[in-house]
Design a protein around this motif. Structure first.
Motif, mmCIF file in Angstrom:
data_model
loop_
_atom_site.group_PDB
_atom_site.id
_atom_site.type_symbol
_atom_site.label_atom_id
_atom_site.label_comp_id
_atom_site.label_asym_id
_atom_site.label_seq_id
_atom_site.Cartn_x
_atom_site.Cartn_y
_atom_site.Cartn_z
ATOM 1 N N ALA A 1 -31.488 58.429 34.500
ATOM 2 C CA ALA A 1 -32.749 59.335 35.194
ATOM 3 C C ALA A 1 -34.005 59.148 35.661
ATOM 4 O O ALA A 1 -35.006 58.737 37.120
ATOM 5 N N ARG A 2 -34.256 58.004 35.390
ATOM 6 C CA ARG A 2 -35.625 57.238 35.254
ATOM 7 C C ARG A 2 -35.444 55.884 35.613
ATOM 8 O O ARG A 2 -36.175 55.602 37.108
ATOM 9 N N HIS A 3 -34.339 55.525 36.162
ATOM 10 C CA HIS A 3 -34.054 54.418 37.014
ATOM 11 C C HIS A 3 -33.433 54.680 38.114
ATOM 12 O O HIS A 3 -33.392 53.718 38.853
ATOM 13 N N PHE A 4 -32.144 55.598 38.028
ATOM 14 C CA PHE A 4 -31.032 55.471 39.052
ATOM 15 C C PHE A 4 -30.963 57.229 39.782
ATOM 16 O O PHE A 4 -31.643 57.958 38.945
ATOM 17 N N ALA A 5 -31.348 57.116 41.191
ATOM 18 C CA ALA A 5 -31.087 57.944 41.647
ATOM 19 C C ALA A 5 -30.102 59.132 41.490
ATOM 20 O O ALA A 5 -29.513 60.495 41.609
ATOM 21 N N ARG A 6 -29.080 58.647 41.436
ATOM 22 C CA ARG A 6 -27.220 59.290 41.270
ATOM 23 C C ARG A 6 -26.696 57.977 39.891
ATOM 24 O O ARG A 6 -26.622 57.482 40.840
ATOM 25 N N ALA A 7 -25.620 59.433 39.732
ATOM 26 C CA ALA A 7 -24.275 58.281 38.922
ATOM 27 C C ALA A 7 -23.502 59.238 38.925
ATOM 28 O O ALA A 7 -23.784 60.814 39.068
ATOM 29 N N ILE A 8 -21.946 58.670 38.962
ATOM 30 C CA ILE A 8 -20.859 59.604 39.013
ATOM 31 C C ILE A 8 -20.647 59.263 37.626
ATOM 32 O O ILE A 8 -21.232 58.590 36.540
ATOM 33 N N VAL A 9 -20.584 60.904 36.876
ATOM 34 C CA VAL A 9 -20.752 61.286 35.793
ATOM 35 C C VAL A 9 -19.501 61.513 35.145
ATOM 36 O O VAL A 9 -18.244 62.070 35.564
ATOM 37 N N MET A 10 -18.901 60.724 33.963
ATOM 38 C CA MET A 10 -16.975 60.989 33.732
ATOM 39 C C MET A 10 -16.473 62.418 33.371
ATOM 40 O O MET A 10 -17.624 63.301 32.433
ATOM 41 N N PRO A 11 -15.562 62.618 33.160
ATOM 42 C CA PRO A 11 -15.153 63.916 32.649
ATOM 43 C C PRO A 11 -14.830 64.313 31.278
ATOM 44 O O PRO A 11 -13.654 65.481 31.093
ATOM 45 N N ASN A 12 -14.825 63.062 30.758
ATOM 46 C CA ASN A 12 -13.819 63.337 29.307
ATOM 47 C C ASN A 12 -14.933 63.864 27.630
ATOM 48 O O ASN A 12 -15.111 63.490 27.156
ATOM 49 N N LEU A 13 -15.162 65.076 28.295
ATOM 50 C CA LEU A 13 -15.913 66.041 26.967
ATOM 51 C C LEU A 13 -14.716 66.843 26.991
ATOM 52 O O LEU A 13 -12.849 66.854 26.334
ATOM 53 N N VAL A 14 -14.549 67.350 25.807
ATOM 54 C CA VAL A 14 -14.489 67.813 25.055
ATOM 55 C C VAL A 14 -14.520 69.413 24.472
ATOM 56 O O VAL A 14 -15.437 69.703 23.971
ATOM 57 N N PRO A 15 -13.947 70.140 25.222
ATOM 58 C CA PRO A 15 -12.561 70.048 26.914
ATOM 59 C C PRO A 15 -12.805 69.039 27.392
ATOM 60 O O PRO A 15 -14.320 69.297 28.053
ATOM 61 N N PRO A 16 -11.718 68.752 27.800
ATOM 62 C CA PRO A 16 -12.598 67.623 29.152
ATOM 63 C C PRO A 16 -12.337 68.539 30.781
ATOM 64 O O PRO A 16 -12.492 70.109 30.819
ATOM 65 N N VAL A 17 -12.942 67.971 31.844
ATOM 66 C CA VAL A 17 -13.341 68.916 32.656
ATOM 67 C C VAL A 17 -12.268 68.716 33.824
ATOM 68 O O VAL A 17 -12.146 67.731 34.494
ATOM 69 N N VAL A 18 -11.964 70.162 34.271
ATOM 70 C CA VAL A 18 -10.303 69.042 34.356
ATOM 71 C C VAL A 18 -10.861 70.432 36.137
ATOM 72 O O VAL A 18 -9.629 70.337 36.888
ATOM 73 N N THR A 19 -10.987 71.441 36.226
ATOM 74 C CA THR A 19 -11.298 72.346 37.961
ATOM 75 C C THR A 19 -12.469 72.483 38.115
ATOM 76 O O THR A 19 -13.926 71.410 37.669
ATOM 77 N N GLY A 20 -12.568 72.642 38.902
ATOM 78 C CA GLY A 20 -13.889 72.541 39.779
ATOM 79 C C GLY A 20 -14.854 73.628 39.332
ATOM 80 O O GLY A 20 -15.659 73.361 39.500
ATOM 81 N N ARG A 21 -14.434 74.330 38.559
ATOM 82 C CA ARG A 21 -14.994 75.194 38.075
ATOM 83 C C ARG A 21 -15.630 74.820 36.963
ATOM 84 O O ARG A 21 -17.035 74.555 36.738
ATOM 85 N N ASP A 22 -15.129 73.789 36.175
ATOM 86 C CA ASP A 22 -15.498 73.058 35.370
ATOM 87 C C ASP A 22 -16.091 72.355 35.459
ATOM 88 O O ASP A 22 -18.080 72.111 34.878
ATOM 89 N N ALA A 23 -16.266 71.240 36.625
ATOM 90 C CA ALA A 23 -17.136 70.713 37.038
ATOM 91 C C ALA A 23 -18.223 71.207 37.123
ATOM 92 O O ALA A 23 -19.576 71.179 37.163
ATOM 93 N N ALA A 24 -18.186 72.682 38.029
ATOM 94 C CA ALA A 24 -19.895 73.184 38.643
ATOM 95 C C ALA A 24 -20.834 73.629 37.248
ATOM 96 O O ALA A 24 -21.779 73.130 37.728
ATOM 97 N N GLU A 25 -20.087 73.752 36.112
ATOM 98 C CA GLU A 25 -20.300 74.187 35.038
ATOM 99 C C GLU A 25 -21.353 73.103 34.271
ATOM 100 O O GLU A 25 -22.525 73.367 33.914
ATOM 101 N N TYR A 26 -20.585 71.598 34.537
ATOM 102 C CA TYR A 26 -21.433 70.865 33.770
ATOM 103 C C TYR A 26 -22.093 70.414 34.630
ATOM 104 O O TYR A 26 -23.820 70.102 34.725
ATOM 105 N N ARG A 27 -22.803 70.283 35.717
ATOM 106 C CA ARG A 27 -23.704 70.228 36.628
ATOM 107 C C ARG A 27 -24.675 70.837 36.384
ATOM 108 O O ARG A 27 -25.528 70.263 36.556
ATOM 109 N N ASP A 28 -24.724 72.371 36.855
ATOM 110 C CA ASP A 28 -25.556 72.822 36.426
ATOM 111 C C ASP A 28 -26.270 73.019 35.155
ATOM 112 O O ASP A 28 -27.510 72.429 34.683
ATOM 113 N N ARG A 29 -25.577 72.861 34.021
ATOM 114 C CA ARG A 29 -26.180 71.700 32.677
ATOM 115 C C ARG A 29 -26.909 70.562 32.653
ATOM 116 O O ARG A 29 -28.117 70.228 31.913
#
Length: 345
Positions: A30-58
């Motif tokens: 966040a110090r240097h970059f305005a935006r970033a494509i965030v990888m979804p390979n969490l455990v469990p992975p980000v596979v649905t729109g709901r997963d993505a929304a919750e991860y974005r909020d975190r």
């Protein structure tokens, strides 16, 4: 030239992890970059729109106070991905891309694709709406040498997909070979590639010669010196298909320093200094803005950032050897050379 001002860069390939690790590493991006494509390979992975929304909020709740950093979310493509959910997430701007991991190719890729026929309908729908497919460009076939997996992926997987589904927009992430650079350069407007800072400065000797150096081990693994030079040529050319994706991938030292250590280099703190050093050495500082700040937004059909960052050249910059997290220390990537460029402010 001792000072260089460019539009604020974006990172088009980033691992933030989650929980305590994310809270520790996010400020460096966040110090240097305005935006970033965030990888979804969490455990469990980000596979649905709901997963993505919750991860974005975190992520948003963890970013530093006053930061304008914006995470661009992705979905992890599986053989069970639902077209309706994917299209809905894309239509509301929740996701910017979908990530393809061949099953077993890299960290947390066990849920990835084995049978590409089973994701054809998803890919066809992505082509219709212009949603980019981000590919980890390696096959996971144990019979294929690890240094050949990128080339084999292009021949066996990527090229057939692109022929069968015209109009599919593809980013080959973290390319590591001259062949991949040539393929992307000649691939037309629907094909692009990210290049990491660490692949611009290390080759496979850095990992293996004189002893194993696990903090240089990443996937795709660094290749011969001739391939590193080809990547430098591609990045410093300013050509539109090539742009920055750090693939900054934090792992604790305990996870790296074991008999089966994790793959990944944590480069978020010093990426811009590394890039400026490489581009300066090549006499290409005038093309750094294209690589770091302009080509990526153009491919993703987003505006370039309005604000700027300034780098200045002077005495070598001292970066920390590691950062502390609640999960354990994380070693910062060492480029093995002095870095004379620092980000001001």
């Amino acid at each position: 030239m001792d000072r260089l001002t460019l539009r604020r860069p974006d990172d088009w390939h980033l691992h933030l992890r989650d929980g305590a690790m994310m809270r520790a590493v996010l400020p460096y991006t966040a110090r240097h970059f305005a935006r970033a494509i965030v990888m979804p390979n969490l455990v469990p992975p980000v596979v649905t729109g709901r997963d993505a929304a919750e991860y974005r909020d975190r992520i948003l709740s963890a970013k530093p106070v006053g930061s304008r950093f914006r995470p661009l979310m992705t979905l992890y493509l599986t053989e069970e991905t639902e077209v309706r959910d994917l299209r809905a997430a894309a239509e509301i701007g929740l996701i910017a891309a979908v990530k393809l991991y061949p099953a077993g190719a890299t960290t947390n890729s066990a849920s990835g694709v084995r049978d590409f026929a089973r994701v054809r309908r998803v890919l066809e729908n992505m082509a219709q709406i212009g949603l980019p497919l981000l590919v980890h460009g390696e096959v996971a076939d144990p019979d294929v040498d690890i240094f050949d997996r990128e080339a084999v992926f292009i021949d066996r997987v990527l090229d057939p997909i692109r022929r069968d589904i015209p109009g599919l927009r593809v980013v080959m992430e973290h390319i590591t070979t001259a062949g991949a650079a040539d393929y992307v350069r000649d691939g037309g407007a629907d094909l692009a590639a990210t290049i990491t800072a660490h692949h611009l400065v290390i080759n496979r000797n850095h990992i293996l010669a004189g002893g194993i150096r696990p903090h240089y081990y990443c996937l795709p693994v660094a290749k011969r010196e001739s391939h590193r030079r080809a990547l430098v040529d591609a990045a410093t050319s300013g050509a539109a298909p090539f742009f920055l994706g750090t693939d900054s991938a934090p792992h604790t030292d305990a996870a790296k320093l074991q008999p089966c250590g994790c793959a990944g280099c944590f480069t978020a703190p010093n990426t811009l200094s590394i890039l400026a050093e490489v581009f300066d050495t090549m006499g290409a500082l005038d093309r750094l803005e294209s690589f770091a700040s302009l080509n990526g937004p153009a491919f993703y059909r987003l505006p370039a950032n309005d604000d700027t960052v300034t780098l200045s050249r002077g005495e070598p910059v001292a970066f920390p050897d590691r950062i502390e997290t609640a999960d354990g220390p994380v070693t910062v990537f060492d480029p093995g050379m002095p870095l004379h460029w620092r980000v001001e402010g």
